[in-house]
Design a protein around this motif. Structure first.
Motif, PDB file in Angstrom:
ATOM      1  N   TRP A 121       0.820  -1.212   0.000  1.00 32.90           N
ATOM      2  CA  TRP A 121       0.000   0.000   0.000  1.00 32.90           C
ATOM      3  C   TRP A 121       0.853   1.261   0.000  1.00 32.90           C
ATOM      4  O   TRP A 121       0.589   2.202  -0.744  1.00 32.90           O
ATOM      5  CB  TRP A 121      -0.947   0.004   1.187  1.00 32.90           C
ATOM      6  CG  TRP A 121      -1.686   1.292   1.341  1.00 32.90           C
ATOM      7  CD1 TRP A 121      -1.548   2.213   2.321  1.00 32.90           C
ATOM      8  CD2 TRP A 121      -2.664   1.835   0.433  1.00 32.90           C
ATOM      9  NE1 TRP A 121      -2.368   3.289   2.111  1.00 32.90           N
ATOM     10  CE2 TRP A 121      -3.069   3.092   0.965  1.00 32.90           C
ATOM     11  CE3 TRP A 121      -3.235   1.383  -0.741  1.00 32.90           C
ATOM     12  CZ2 TRP A 121      -4.015   3.888   0.335  1.00 32.90           C
ATOM     13  CZ3 TRP A 121      -4.181   2.189  -1.383  1.00 32.90           C
ATOM     14  CH2 TRP A 121      -4.564   3.416  -0.839  1.00 32.90           C
ATOM     15  N   GLU A 122       1.874   1.300   0.827  1.00 34.58           N
ATOM     16  CA  GLU A 122       2.720   2.489   0.882  1.00 34.58           C
ATOM     17  C   GLU A 122       3.429   2.721  -0.447  1.00 34.58           C
ATOM     18  O   GLU A 122       3.536   3.861  -0.924  1.00 34.58           O
ATOM     19  CB  GLU A 122       3.731   2.359   2.023  1.00 34.58           C
ATOM     20  CG  GLU A 122       3.114   2.396   3.414  1.00 34.58           C
ATOM     21  CD  GLU A 122       2.295   3.638   3.673  1.00 34.58           C
ATOM     22  OE1 GLU A 122       2.693   4.732   3.203  1.00 34.58           O
ATOM     23  OE2 GLU A 122       1.246   3.532   4.335  1.00 34.58           O
ATOM     24  N   VAL A 123       3.920   1.653  -1.066  1.00 39.09           N
ATOM     25  CA  VAL A 123       4.592   1.763  -2.369  1.00 39.09           C
ATOM     26  C   VAL A 123       3.604   2.233  -3.431  1.00 39.09           C
ATOM     27  O   VAL A 123       3.909   3.108  -4.255  1.00 39.09           O
ATOM     28  CB  VAL A 123       5.225   0.421  -2.765  1.00 39.09           C
ATOM     29  CG1 VAL A 123       5.747   0.468  -4.197  1.00 39.09           C
ATOM     30  CG2 VAL A 123       6.344   0.047  -1.803  1.00 39.09           C
ATOM     31  N   LEU A 124       2.411   1.656  -3.405  1.00 37.54           N
ATOM     32  CA  LEU A 124       1.403   2.021  -4.396  1.00 37.54           C
ATOM     33  C   LEU A 124       0.959   3.469  -4.231  1.00 37.54           C
ATOM     34  O   LEU A 124       0.809   4.198  -5.222  1.00 37.54           O
ATOM     35  CB  LEU A 124       0.202   1.080  -4.277  1.00 37.54           C
ATOM     36  CG  LEU A 124      -0.973   1.358  -5.214  1.00 37.54           C
ATOM     37  CD1 LEU A 124      -0.548   1.254  -6.672  1.00 37.54           C
ATOM     38  CD2 LEU A 124      -2.123   0.388  -4.927  1.00 37.54           C
ATOM     39  N   LYS A 125       0.766   3.890  -3.007  1.00 33.16           N
ATOM     40  CA  LYS A 125       0.347   5.271  -2.767  1.00 33.16           C
ATOM     41  C   LYS A 125       1.403   6.256  -3.282  1.00 33.16           C
ATOM     42  O   LYS A 125       1.062   7.279  -3.901  1.00 33.16           O
ATOM     43  CB  LYS A 125       0.085   5.496  -1.279  1.00 33.16           C
ATOM     44  CG  LYS A 125      -0.528   6.855  -0.953  1.00 33.16           C
ATOM     45  CD  LYS A 125      -0.878   6.929   0.513  1.00 33.16           C
ATOM     46  CE  LYS A 125      -1.503   8.293   0.841  1.00 33.16           C
ATOM     47  NZ  LYS A 125      -0.566   9.408   0.611  1.00 33.16           N
ATOM     48  N   ASP A 126       2.668   5.946  -3.064  1.00 29.51           N
ATOM     49  CA  ASP A 126       3.736   6.804  -3.581  1.00 29.51           C
ATOM     50  C   ASP A 126       3.713   6.831  -5.109  1.00 29.51           C
ATOM     51  O   ASP A 126       3.930   7.893  -5.722  1.00 29.51           O
ATOM     52  CB  ASP A 126       5.096   6.309  -3.098  1.00 29.51           C
ATOM     53  CG  ASP A 126       5.332   6.589  -1.617  1.00 29.51           C
ATOM     54  OD1 ASP A 126       4.585   7.402  -1.048  1.00 29.51           O
ATOM     55  OD2 ASP A 126       6.252   5.983  -1.039  1.00 29.51           O
ATOM     56  N   ALA A 127       3.465   5.680  -5.739  1.00 25.90           N
ATOM     57  CA  ALA A 127       3.409   5.619  -7.202  1.00 25.90           C
ATOM     58  C   ALA A 127       2.250   6.453  -7.740  1.00 25.90           C
ATOM     59  O   ALA A 127       2.379   7.135  -8.770  1.00 25.90           O
ATOM     60  CB  ALA A 127       3.280   4.165  -7.662  1.00 25.90           C
TER      61      ALA A 127
END
Length: 260
Positions: free
Chosen positions: A25-31
């Motif tokens: 989730w954190e990686v996706l939100k940054d993307a």
């Protein structure tokens, strides 16, 4: 309390607020944030293939984006509709029945800023075709998020459970299965996933190990030891990008960008 979002809503928590999804989730939100800045568009078009009941789709919609979920299960899509309504984002979430192999029977090509392909490649007949279709649904420079079962995590889990023959079987089996009773049809190494993405026209930017420690730590310890959950979350995040730990992760996450 969560901080308000720019649209006056509360910032969504990670899907299921769990160890299983927090890193992704954190990686996706940054993307998503990077894509917003790159396009100048406040609202992105996101496609979630195999998105089921919306554990990622609904939080993405809470960020203000439009999300289309493609899933073969009518029951999952019904649960998605209910979850989206409860989160007050029904107007930004659309569910359609289908799968990644027949993706363009239900959605258009080249019309999405971000495509999620989570928990799909393990079950499809042709993972390479599945990735190619996911990439073909992207606009140029769009972001692809792949999440699939990791081989090493399964081998380690069987060995730690005392099933040494099954662990060896998973290690040597072309599909990474430990036996006929294995519920997962296929597992991947980080190299295999990055190769699939690269061959489909994606420049891979990051690989993350997911659930490196979480599936090995007794649940009672996490539930009863003060501060254990937060500490384990931080440990998972710190180890996620380290290649040394990818080989023992339960899942592997690949994030990349479609070549222009």
């Amino acid at each position: 309390m969560p901080d308000p979002s720019p649209r006056g809503e509360t910032t969504p928590r990670p899907p299921r607020t769990s160890l299983r999804t927090s890193v992704v989730w954190e990686v996706l939100k940054d993307a998503l944030d990077r894509r917003v800045k790159a396009t100048g568009a406040e609202t992105l078009d996101v496609l979630d293939t195999g998105g089921g009941s919306g554990s990622f789709a609904v939080p993405v919609a809470q960020l203000g984006h439009r999300v289309t979920v493609v899933d073969p299960s009518p029951n999952a899509l019904f649960a998605l509709e209910r979850r989206a309504a409860e989160a007050s984002v029904a107007d930004r979430v659309r569910g359609v029945q289908g799968d990644v192999h027949g993706l363009f029977d239900v959605v258009g090509r080249g019309g999405h800023d971000v495509v999620l392909c989570h928990g799909v490649l393990e079950y499809v007949d042709d993972p390479a075709e599945g990735v190619r279709n996911a990439v073909a649904a992207l606009r140029p420079a769009g972001a692809l998020s792949l999440l699939a079962a990791g081989l090493g995590g399964a081998v380690l889990a069987r060995a730690l459970a005392g099933h040494f023959t099954e662990a060896r079987q998973a290690l040597t089996d072309p599909a990474g299965r430990w036996g006929e009773a294995d519920p997962v049809p296929r597992r991947f190494t980080a190299e295999q996933l990055t190769e699939l993405a690269g061959d489909a026209g994606v420049d891979v930017g990051a690989v993350h190990g997911v659930r490196i420690f979480a599936d090995l730590v007794p649940g009672a310890l996490v539930d009863t030891e003060p501060g254990a959950l937060e500490a384990l979350l931080k440990l998972e995040a710190a180890a996620a990008e380290l290649p040394a730990f990818h080989s023992v992760a339960t899942q592997l996450h690949v994030l990349g960008e479609k070549r222009a």
